[in-house]
Scaffold this motif. Sequence first.
Motif, mmCIF file in Angstrom:
data_model
loop_
_atom_site.group_PDB
_atom_site.id
_atom_site.type_symbol
_atom_site.label_atom_id
_atom_site.label_comp_id
_atom_site.label_asym_id
_atom_site.label_seq_id
_atom_site.Cartn_x
_atom_site.Cartn_y
_atom_site.Cartn_z
ATOM 1 N N LEU A 288 65.047 -37.445 -80.680
ATOM 2 C CA LEU A 288 66.202 -36.666 -80.833
ATOM 3 C C LEU A 288 66.545 -36.077 -82.409
ATOM 4 N N GLU A 289 65.839 -36.764 -83.059
ATOM 5 C CA GLU A 289 66.760 -36.363 -84.659
ATOM 6 C C GLU A 289 64.813 -34.682 -84.589
ATOM 7 N N ALA A 290 63.977 -34.944 -84.159
ATOM 8 C CA ALA A 290 63.101 -33.521 -84.257
ATOM 9 C C ALA A 290 63.703 -32.740 -83.776
ATOM 10 N N THR B 226 66.157 -38.953 -74.033
ATOM 11 C CA THR B 226 66.420 -38.639 -75.333
ATOM 12 C C THR B 226 67.090 -37.091 -75.193
ATOM 13 N N ARG C 33 74.753 -34.106 -77.279
ATOM 14 C CA ARG C 33 74.704 -33.656 -79.436
ATOM 15 C C ARG C 33 74.913 -32.410 -79.022
ATOM 16 N N THR C 34 73.682 -31.305 -78.656
ATOM 17 C CA THR C 34 74.406 -30.344 -78.746
ATOM 18 C C THR C 34 75.403 -29.405 -78.786
ATOM 19 N N PRO D 74 65.263 -42.009 -81.117
ATOM 20 C CA PRO D 74 66.345 -41.437 -82.149
ATOM 21 C C PRO D 74 64.992 -40.844 -83.089
ATOM 22 N N GLY D 75 63.359 -41.291 -83.620
ATOM 23 C CA GLY D 75 62.807 -40.180 -84.099
ATOM 24 C C GLY D 75 63.082 -38.731 -83.615
ATOM 25 N N LEU E 183 69.677 -34.874 -75.743
ATOM 26 C CA LEU E 183 69.602 -33.607 -76.970
ATOM 27 C C LEU E 183 70.856 -32.627 -76.262
ATOM 28 N N LEU F 6 66.270 -31.711 -82.752
ATOM 29 C CA LEU F 6 67.732 -31.752 -83.044
ATOM 30 C C LEU F 6 67.421 -30.183 -84.614
ATOM 31 N N ASP F 7 66.617 -30.585 -84.776
ATOM 32 C CA ASP F 7 66.196 -29.518 -85.992
ATOM 33 C C ASP F 7 65.875 -28.251 -85.667
#
Length: 388
Positions: A223-225, A270, A277-278, A220-221, A274, A227-228
């Motif tokens: 992936l969050e980075a 991951t 999600r995108t 999760p961490g 990505l 997606l930023d």
Amino acid sequence: MRILGMISGTSHDGIDAAVVDFTPDGEVLRGRVGHTASTPYPAELRARLLAALPPAPVTLAEVCVLDTLIGQCFAEAAAAAIEAGGPVDLIVSHGQTVFHWVEGAHARGTLQIGQPAWIAERTGVPVLSDVRIRDITAGGHGAPLVSVLDNLLLGGLENGAAALNLGGISNMTVLRDGRLFAYDIGPANALIDAVVTARGLNPQGYDDGGAIAASGRVHPGLLEALLDEPYYRLAPPKSTGKELFHLGYVEDALAGLPKGEVSDADLVATLAELTVRTVAAEVRAAGVATLVVSGGGCRNPVVMDGLRAALPGVRVSTSDAYGAPADDKEAIAFALIGWLTAHGLPGTVPGGTGASAPRVLGTLTPGAGPLVLPAPVTVPPRSLVLAR
């Protein structure tokens, strides 16, 4: 008119080829897809090509050598396609993109190598090449050019459709309410392939059947980075490539995490998420009822299952259902661009690239005899029907 379309995409793994026999039928252009093939680059050449791509420094001497070696590979692939599929009237070679120059959300230039004269000399057939740059000179991104095929092939679907290509980069054409727009979404196979190759996870250089991603868990961490990334927040039209999404990009994202916290399998999982999600976010924003997928990524069950789960109200299928084999769609698209250019018709849709107006694409290299083109066509086709 029989045309051979050829391309090596942003996965940089080899050459896709498709022979298409086009026949006008009133407002419909009919295309019979004949011989198709995929020719891998020799391992030594692929390694040399990857070593020259951004952000690596490279000399003009190396660019010249690669231009010749790749041109010779395209020439051999073209000769093999003609031997297997029969004579053709025109060859369209997209070549190999090695740099796509984007600054301030505007495309400034693009470079595809693979000298077309080698193809013309080997086959005796005229070659159309350098197909992206004319659109860029008209203010477009020169990508995704496949939108011209999507417009003709899927424009009649009800409640809107999106055509998604999962190559090294994911790009999407949206057709809704009589409008078309297209753009690059972000990485599809580019980051996965870079990690698989660098870490020796598969000698073929990709996640075959999504097996590696399926064996891992999404972090999760990380992936969050990922997606930023600011690129995702840019408005279309926009384009990108391995100038941004490369191995160093992944390593920079990992640098913010404790060493060893993300296993190889978790990293690939991951990166696959990505892409899911995108892409899913863009499809939802487009509000379409149908998603038609092509490119190597559509053979990755982790990505495809993820898209279906994320888009419960959308019909998700591959382009095979519409007569364009998913692995060959881009080669077919460049054959179509060749037919359009040969008949004096634009090969772009301004909404697809952001150009100020449509443009006839490409540069012609004569074959063994006089360069003879068909009579110009004044009215472009309104739809395309493909069959095998």
